[in-house]
Design a protein around this motif. Sequence first.
Motif, PDB file in Angstrom:
ATOM      1  N   VAL A 246       0.863  -1.179   0.000  1.00 45.46           N
ATOM      2  CA  VAL A 246       0.000   0.000   0.000  1.00 45.46           C
ATOM      3  C   VAL A 246       0.903   1.233   0.000  1.00 45.46           C
ATOM      4  CG1 VAL A 246      -1.715   1.313   1.291  1.00 45.46           C
ATOM      5  CG2 VAL A 246      -1.842  -1.188   1.224  1.00 45.46           C
ATOM      6  N   HIS A 247       0.646   2.153  -0.919  1.00 45.44           N
ATOM      7  CA  HIS A 247       1.466   3.358  -1.015  1.00 45.44           C
ATOM      8  C   HIS A 247       0.536   4.573  -1.012  1.00 45.44           C
ATOM      9  CE1 HIS A 247       4.874   0.771  -1.780  1.00 45.44           C
ATOM     10  NE2 HIS A 247       4.117   0.118  -2.660  1.00 45.44           N
ATOM     11  N   ILE A 248       0.707   5.416  -0.008  1.00 49.38           N
ATOM     12  CA  ILE A 248      -0.153   6.586   0.184  1.00 49.38           C
ATOM     13  C   ILE A 248       0.724   7.819   0.050  1.00 49.38           C
ATOM     14  CG2 ILE A 248      -1.766   7.711   1.745  1.00 49.38           C
ATOM     15  CD1 ILE A 248      -2.103   5.027   3.169  1.00 49.38           C
ATOM     16  N   LYS A 249       0.357   8.733  -0.881  1.00 48.58           N
ATOM     17  CA  LYS A 249       1.293   9.811  -1.166  1.00 48.58           C
ATOM     18  C   LYS A 249       0.602  11.073  -1.674  1.00 48.58           C
ATOM     19  CE  LYS A 249       3.876   9.127  -4.856  1.00 48.58           C
ATOM     20  NZ  LYS A 249       4.794   8.483  -5.854  1.00 48.58           N
ATOM     21  N   ASP A 250       1.120  12.206  -1.267  1.00 51.41           N
ATOM     22  CA  ASP A 250       0.893  13.501  -1.915  1.00 51.41           C
ATOM     23  C   ASP A 250      -0.545  14.009  -1.846  1.00 51.41           C
ATOM     24  OD1 ASP A 250       3.584  13.360  -2.573  1.00 51.41           O
ATOM     25  OD2 ASP A 250       3.202  12.534  -4.569  1.00 51.41           O
ATOM     26  N   PHE A 251      -1.154  13.938  -0.685  1.00 53.97           N
ATOM     27  CA  PHE A 251      -2.408  14.641  -0.457  1.00 53.97           C
ATOM     28  C   PHE A 251      -2.522  14.942   1.027  1.00 53.97           C
ATOM     29  CE2 PHE A 251      -3.434  10.106  -0.464  1.00 53.97           C
ATOM     30  CZ  PHE A 251      -4.332   9.919   0.579  1.00 53.97           C
ATOM     31  N   ALA A 252      -3.561  15.621   1.418  1.00 53.14           N
ATOM     32  CA  ALA A 252      -3.772  15.979   2.820  1.00 53.14           C
ATOM     33  C   ALA A 252      -4.949  15.199   3.379  1.00 53.14           C
ATOM     34  CB  ALA A 252      -4.021  17.481   2.960  1.00 53.14           C
ATOM     35  N   VAL A 253      -4.820  14.820   4.644  1.00 56.82           N
ATOM     36  CA  VAL A 253      -5.953  14.303   5.408  1.00 56.82           C
ATOM     37  C   VAL A 253      -6.088  15.202   6.631  1.00 56.82           C
ATOM     38  CG1 VAL A 253      -6.853  12.407   6.784  1.00 56.82           C
ATOM     39  CG2 VAL A 253      -5.751  11.935   4.587  1.00 56.82           C
ATOM     40  N   SER A 278       4.274   2.149   2.056  1.00 55.03           N
ATOM     41  CA  SER A 278       4.924   3.439   2.270  1.00 55.03           C
ATOM     42  C   SER A 278       3.879   4.533   2.427  1.00 55.03           C
ATOM     43  CB  SER A 278       5.867   3.777   1.113  1.00 55.03           C
ATOM     44  OG  SER A 278       5.145   3.976  -0.091  1.00 55.03           O
ATOM     45  N   VAL A 279       4.287   5.597   3.141  1.00 52.78           N
ATOM     46  CA  VAL A 279       3.489   6.812   3.284  1.00 52.78           C
ATOM     47  C   VAL A 279       4.441   7.972   3.044  1.00 52.78           C
ATOM     48  CG1 VAL A 279       2.076   8.229   4.811  1.00 52.78           C
ATOM     49  CG2 VAL A 279       1.956   5.728   4.978  1.00 52.78           C
ATOM     50  N   SER A 280       4.146   8.831   2.059  1.00 56.80           N
ATOM     51  CA  SER A 280       5.083   9.900   1.724  1.00 56.80           C
ATOM     52  C   SER A 280       4.347  11.134   1.231  1.00 56.80           C
ATOM     53  CB  SER A 280       6.083   9.428   0.659  1.00 56.80           C
ATOM     54  OG  SER A 280       5.420   9.066  -0.539  1.00 56.80           O
ATOM     55  N   GLY A 281       4.924  12.293   1.506  1.00 58.24           N
ATOM     56  CA  GLY A 281       4.397  13.544   0.986  1.00 58.24           C
ATOM     57  C   GLY A 281       3.019  13.917   1.492  1.00 58.24           C
ATOM     58  N   ASN A 299       8.994  -3.507   6.978  1.00 59.10           N
ATOM     59  CA  ASN A 299       9.690  -2.735   5.929  1.00 59.10           C
ATOM     60  C   ASN A 299       8.888  -1.536   5.441  1.00 59.10           C
ATOM     61  OD1 ASN A 299      11.919  -4.615   5.922  1.00 59.10           O
ATOM     62  ND2 ASN A 299      10.560  -6.016   4.816  1.00 59.10           N
ATOM     63  N   LEU A 300       7.994  -1.048   6.280  1.00 52.99           N
ATOM     64  CA  LEU A 300       7.241   0.164   5.975  1.00 52.99           C
ATOM     65  C   LEU A 300       8.191   1.364   5.949  1.00 52.99           C
ATOM     66  CD1 LEU A 300       4.487   1.742   5.772  1.00 52.99           C
ATOM     67  CD2 LEU A 300       4.488   1.772   8.276  1.00 52.99           C
ATOM     68  N   VAL A 301       7.983   2.267   4.992  1.00 49.49           N
ATOM     69  CA  VAL A 301       8.746   3.513   4.907  1.00 49.49           C
ATOM     70  C   VAL A 301       7.771   4.683   5.045  1.00 49.49           C
ATOM     71  CG1 VAL A 301      10.202   4.970   3.467  1.00 49.49           C
ATOM     72  CG2 VAL A 301      10.537   2.489   3.467  1.00 49.49           C
ATOM     73  N   ILE A 302       8.063   5.574   5.993  1.00 49.77           N
ATOM     74  CA  ILE A 302       7.232   6.756   6.227  1.00 49.77           C
ATOM     75  C   ILE A 302       8.156   7.956   6.086  1.00 49.77           C
ATOM     76  CG2 ILE A 302       5.789   7.971   7.888  1.00 49.77           C
ATOM     77  CD1 ILE A 302       5.211   5.195   9.139  1.00 49.77           C
ATOM     78  N   ASN A 318       3.408   0.434  17.444  1.00 49.80           N
ATOM     79  CA  ASN A 318       2.848  -0.176  18.640  1.00 49.80           C
ATOM     80  C   ASN A 318       3.105  -1.682  18.670  1.00 49.80           C
ATOM     81  OD1 ASN A 318      -0.495  -0.488  20.036  1.00 49.80           O
ATOM     82  ND2 ASN A 318       1.458  -0.238  21.070  1.00 49.80           N
ATOM     83  N   GLY A 319       4.399  -2.054  18.643  1.00 49.31           N
ATOM     84  CA  GLY A 319       4.781  -3.466  18.674  1.00 49.31           C
ATOM     85  C   GLY A 319       4.787  -4.084  17.291  1.00 49.31           C
ATOM     86  N   SER A 320       5.597  -5.077  17.095  1.00 45.98           N
ATOM     87  CA  SER A 320       5.659  -5.890  15.875  1.00 45.98           C
ATOM     88  C   SER A 320       6.353  -5.216  14.703  1.00 45.98           C
ATOM     89  CB  SER A 320       4.252  -6.323  15.405  1.00 45.98           C
ATOM     90  OG  SER A 320       3.575  -6.991  16.439  1.00 45.98           O
ATOM     91  N   ALA A 321       6.830  -3.981  14.850  1.00 48.06           N
ATOM     92  CA  ALA A 321       7.473  -3.304  13.719  1.00 48.06           C
ATOM     93  C   ALA A 321       8.811  -3.968  13.407  1.00 48.06           C
ATOM     94  CB  ALA A 321       7.682  -1.830  14.032  1.00 48.06           C
ATOM     95  N   LYS A 322       9.003  -4.305  12.163  1.00 49.00           N
ATOM     96  CA  LYS A 322      10.261  -4.914  11.719  1.00 49.00           C
ATOM     97  C   LYS A 322      10.762  -4.157  10.489  1.00 49.00           C
ATOM     98  CE  LYS A 322       9.161  -9.607  13.330  1.00 49.00           C
ATOM     99  NZ  LYS A 322       7.854  -9.253  13.924  1.00 49.00           N
ATOM    100  N   GLY A 323      11.958  -3.608  10.609  1.00 42.89           N
ATOM    101  CA  GLY A 323      12.545  -2.920   9.464  1.00 42.89           C
ATOM    102  C   GLY A 323      11.813  -1.674   9.034  1.00 42.89           C
ATOM    103  N   VAL A 324      11.114  -1.007   9.954  1.00 39.43           N
ATOM    104  CA  VAL A 324      10.372   0.206   9.612  1.00 39.43           C
ATOM    105  C   VAL A 324      11.326   1.398   9.606  1.00 39.43           C
ATOM    106  CG1 VAL A 324       8.522   1.769  10.317  1.00 39.43           C
ATOM    107  CG2 VAL A 324       8.213  -0.707  10.521  1.00 39.43           C
ATOM    108  N   ARG A 325      11.207   2.260   8.596  1.00 40.92           N
ATOM    109  CA  ARG A 325      12.033   3.456   8.481  1.00 40.92           C
ATOM    110  C   ARG A 325      11.121   4.684   8.487  1.00 40.92           C
ATOM    111  NH1 ARG A 325      14.903   0.288   9.945  1.00 40.92           N
ATOM    112  NH2 ARG A 325      16.569  -0.839   8.852  1.00 40.92           N
ATOM    113  N   VAL A 326      11.316   5.537   9.475  1.00 44.92           N
ATOM    114  CA  VAL A 326      10.557   6.784   9.599  1.00 44.92           C
ATOM    115  C   VAL A 326      11.568   7.912   9.446  1.00 44.92           C
ATOM    116  CG1 VAL A 326       9.057   8.168  11.073  1.00 44.92           C
ATOM    117  CG2 VAL A 326       8.892   5.661  11.128  1.00 44.92           C
TER     118      VAL A 326
END
Length: 702
Positions: A246-253, A278-281, A299-302, A318-326
């Motif tokens: 899932v890749h979420i990018k370039d808008f506002a919430v 990933s989540v970006s922009g 391996n999530l990238v934020i 909140n637990g279970s994160a593996k290889g996450v890059r923020v």
Amino acid sequence: MLVTLTPTAAHAAAGASLPFTSVEAESATTTGTKIGPDFTQGTLASEASGRQAVRLASGQRVEFTAPRAANAVNVAYSVPDGQSGTLNVYVNGTKLAKTLAVTSKYSYVDTGWIMGSKTHHLYDNARLLLGQNVQAGDKIAFEAANTQVTVDVADFEQVAAATQPSGSVSVTSKGADPSGQGDSTQAFRDAISAAQGGVVWIPPGDYKLTSSLSGVQNVTLQGAGGWHSVVHTSRFIDQTGSSGNVHIKDFAVIGEVTERVDSNPDNFVNGSLGPGSSVSGMWIQHLKVGLWLTGNNDNLVIENNRILDTTADGLNLNGSAKGVRVRDNFLRNQGDDSLAMWSLNSPDTNSSFENNTISQPNLANGIAIYGGTDITVKNNLISDTNALGSGIAISNQKFLDPFHPLAGTITVDGNTLVRAGAMNPNWSHPMGALRVDSYDSAIEATVNITNTTITDSPYSAFEFVSGGGRGYAVKNVNVTGATVTNPGTVVVQAEAQGAAKFSNVTASSVGVAGIYNCPFPAGSGTFSLSEGGGNSGWSSTWSDCSAWPQPGQGNPEPDPGRNLAKGRPATATGSQDVYTPGKAVDGDANTYWESANNAFPQALTVDLGSSQAVRRLVLKLPPSAAWGARTQTLSVLGSTDGSSYSTVVGSQGYRFDPASGNKVTVTLPGGTNVRYLRLNVTGNTGWPAAQVSEVEAYLTSS
């Protein structure tokens, strides 16, 4: 002033690479009133960037000089509780038709269930597309039109709308309403279903969602940019699992969360995006939490996101994160930890917070690592923590079980902390800019803190504490390569037993003293500061563990008549049952240390914290008549380094008798200078063990 970063030699600059430039209101031209600096919890100045801001009455203005080409501006501001209004906007003296709406709706949050919190979250952010381009040097003014407005900082940015990717599925093709009037929830769901393996396009516009999205997997959600494609919802994605990609990018919430309700999933993402996502922009604002991540997010990238005005955390793994890059995110005005890893249920592992810029978390920490294995916190810029937190906290505070404490190697490298640290009203003492906390269990991981810059901390730079008050050890800590400038109190605030090695740590303009070394509870053990070489500017030690140093007060001359041993760390060769060494320095003659029985000789050692010209010892046993008279045979030894001891007073018998107060005085020879005092006991006619209820050490001979 402009917010800029200056790289240190041979090390990357801290913080995110930002698309905007910020200018502080207090450095702008104003007809209003500058407030601050102030570090008092709950005040407008204390929550402001730089701890200063500008207050505008109706008709007053603040005028900024544009630091760069821009066509968009975001303003951090506060208005009195219960009020709303507008800011008139001027460019080079010409009033624009557009105004900037300001409101207290999202501010003044109360969290009475959090001990020590006060009404907080006093600021909010509002943004405006200027409708024209301004150049560096142009003048942009904001004028309070109809209510008092406190302006903190303005962000100047050049923005443009992106175009639709080829082959994407537009949400408007499925019936989404870009005017923001109709409910676009089903249109978003239909577009996601139609675009599996591809891209959902969110064109410029405003879109209202009335319920959260779920079942999101194997899809990209993409907008024209956070200033152009805006989704209005307080719950965007809420799902317990996903196959990922899932890749979420370039808008506002942008949500409508005005209070913190922890049982509500009022978050941009609540749960899991699945592996390889990933989540970006993104521009994320007015929610409870930006991303509250559980389940599989491997391996999530934020990256490159803006998270503003959340009533709780900006992001929590909140637990279970593996290889996450923020990385490379900007966070401002969080109501809890801006970035957190919490190893609940299973450990966060091999994950990192890198090159993030964090400003004004108004309740808790800039970055908090609660447990986890092999975690990295690197090259972050954190400023202006306000209450109940530090710039960075490395902690074994568990909150709930099952919790997984810190393990492996925790790397804290290249971070810059500015005006970080705060008074904790629950502890009635301050929290340092960088805190290592054995709150619920000892620190067993290796914690390497390297290449740190700490500037203008209101209190201490480095704090080592067992925040739960149970005296767990903080150990295996290495602090290498730090520059500390203008700490309000001390460089090192050691309140727990344990040890840390310091190398190449330099300090200047220290407020009170270099070191506060007073482990709690008294008698729980010592904290050893190991000298690794290259340290300078912080060798002095705070003299009185019964009082907290106050910013800028200086290290007062100690009371020459005080008991140097009271409350100091004490150790022994052995102890019997509950009769531990700390009982001999707790100030209560009715409690006592008793050594292992039938095992002479036995020794009790007290660390005075620094070398002292001790001239007299008073040794006590409980004064009760139930204690029969007895003679203990002992000698007094002393040391300046805790390893090499010499005899100060030779072995002899001392008679303790309840009829005369059950105490004896030992006179030390002139010229005695010791940090560590040791009683070596070889006999006791009243019991087959060494016994002492109080060791008192004095500078005077009578």
